[in-house]
Design a protein around this motif. Structure first.
Motif, mmCIF file in Angstrom:
data_model
loop_
_atom_site.group_PDB
_atom_site.id
_atom_site.type_symbol
_atom_site.label_atom_id
_atom_site.label_comp_id
_atom_site.label_asym_id
_atom_site.label_seq_id
_atom_site.Cartn_x
_atom_site.Cartn_y
_atom_site.Cartn_z
ATOM 1 N N UNK A 91 0.961 -1.149 0.027
ATOM 2 C CA UNK A 91 0.012 0.012 0.225
ATOM 3 C C UNK A 91 1.056 1.161 -0.074
ATOM 4 N N UNK A 92 0.764 2.160 -1.111
ATOM 5 C CA UNK A 92 1.508 3.267 -0.913
ATOM 6 C C UNK A 92 0.793 4.731 -1.056
ATOM 7 N N UNK A 93 -0.502 4.811 -0.420
ATOM 8 C CA UNK A 93 -1.428 5.618 -0.536
ATOM 9 C C UNK A 93 -2.010 5.861 0.764
ATOM 10 N N UNK A 94 -2.357 7.052 1.497
ATOM 11 C CA UNK A 94 -3.378 7.205 2.668
ATOM 12 C C UNK A 94 -4.522 6.703 2.241
ATOM 13 N N UNK A 95 -5.164 6.680 3.118
ATOM 14 C CA UNK A 95 -6.598 6.130 3.098
ATOM 15 C C UNK A 95 -7.115 4.883 4.021
ATOM 16 N N UNK A 154 -8.506 15.677 -0.580
ATOM 17 C CA UNK A 154 -9.547 16.551 -1.192
ATOM 18 C C UNK A 154 -9.637 17.805 -0.426
ATOM 19 N N UNK A 155 -9.977 17.406 1.098
ATOM 20 C CA UNK A 155 -10.320 18.696 2.029
ATOM 21 C C UNK A 155 -8.989 19.442 2.124
ATOM 22 N N UNK A 156 -7.892 18.926 2.115
ATOM 23 C CA UNK A 156 -6.565 19.834 2.232
ATOM 24 C C UNK A 156 -6.505 20.616 1.064
ATOM 25 N N UNK A 157 -6.604 20.109 -0.103
ATOM 26 C CA UNK A 157 -6.564 21.013 -1.446
ATOM 27 C C UNK A 157 -7.792 22.059 -1.488
ATOM 28 N N UNK A 158 -8.906 21.867 -0.851
ATOM 29 C CA UNK A 158 -9.907 22.906 -0.686
ATOM 30 C C UNK A 158 -9.667 23.834 -0.090
ATOM 31 N N UNK A 159 -8.906 23.565 1.161
ATOM 32 C CA UNK A 159 -8.425 24.567 2.058
ATOM 33 C C UNK A 159 -7.387 25.579 1.548
ATOM 34 N N UNK A 160 -6.499 24.841 0.779
ATOM 35 C CA UNK A 160 -5.407 25.497 0.362
ATOM 36 C C UNK A 160 -6.074 26.402 -0.745
ATOM 37 N N UNK A 161 -6.909 25.940 -1.453
ATOM 38 C CA UNK A 161 -7.731 26.870 -2.677
ATOM 39 C C UNK A 161 -8.276 27.938 -2.302
#
Length: 195
Positions: free
Chosen positions: A120-124, A162-169
């Motif tokens: 496994x190489x991704x968060x989740x 996705x939430x982190x990208x939305x906060x950054x945007x």
């Protein structure tokens, strides 16, 4: 090489079947782990003489695995790892890592019982199968996160990346709006007027 199986082997057969396998598979896997015997006339006679004992031993192992499966099925484990902004892990989570977490929380599994085709190489949140016996599988859930707080958010169903990208945007839009309204640029203009 022809072998007689002493237990059920995936994609090969069940107890007592005589199957033909590649020599290396027999020598390196089946024979050392006592999953099969060479199909010679002497070994076939020994197998027939001990068939009832072998079947009883397999049934006892299966019953023990089913008991263990009741405790393990549907459990969730959290693994904290470092990852980049896109959710890609610095490294990976292997079957050994999952087995260590399960053992640390009181379970009894070996690393070779974790069915993991690729690391496994991704968060989740990742569902994994655990093979407790050749005929007994359970599903566990592994929550891989950067912190306990993030693990709780992921367990609740939030897509943290996705939430982190939305906060950054939103922060970038606020900074842009502040610049357009004269926020940072106005202070520079006022300092030039004073000179």
């Amino acid at each position: 090489m022809k072998v007689v199986l002493l237990e059920r082997v995936d994609n090969l057969g069940t107890i007592g079947e005589v199957v033909t396998v590649k020599d290396g598979f027999a020598r390196n896997f089946l024979l050392p782990r006592h999953k099969a015997l060479r199909a010679t006339s002497a070994n076939l006679a020994v197998f027939e003489a001990q068939k009832e004992q072998i079947i009883a031993r397999n049934a006892a192992a299966k019953a023990a695995a089913e008991k263990q499966a009741a405790d393990l099925d549907g459990t969730q484990y959290v693994i904290i790892r470092q990852a980049g902004e896109t959710g890609h892990l610095y490294g990976s989570v292997s079957g050994r890592d999952v087995a260590e977490v399960i053992v640390a929380e009181g379970g009894k599994v070996e690393r070779n019982q974790i069915v993991l085709d690729t690391p496994i190489k991704a968060l989740g949140v990742h569902p994994l199968k655990v093979r407790l016996h050749a005929e007994v599988f359970v599903t566990i859930t592994v929550n891989i996160a950067r912190s306990e707080d993030e693990a709780e958010r992921q367990a609740a169903g939030e897509n943290v990346i996705a939430a982190q990208f939305e906060e950054d945007r939103l922060a970038d839009e606020a900074a842009t709006a502040d610049l357009l309204e004269g926020g940072a640029g106005q202070a520079v203009a006022e300092s030039y007027e004073e000179l």
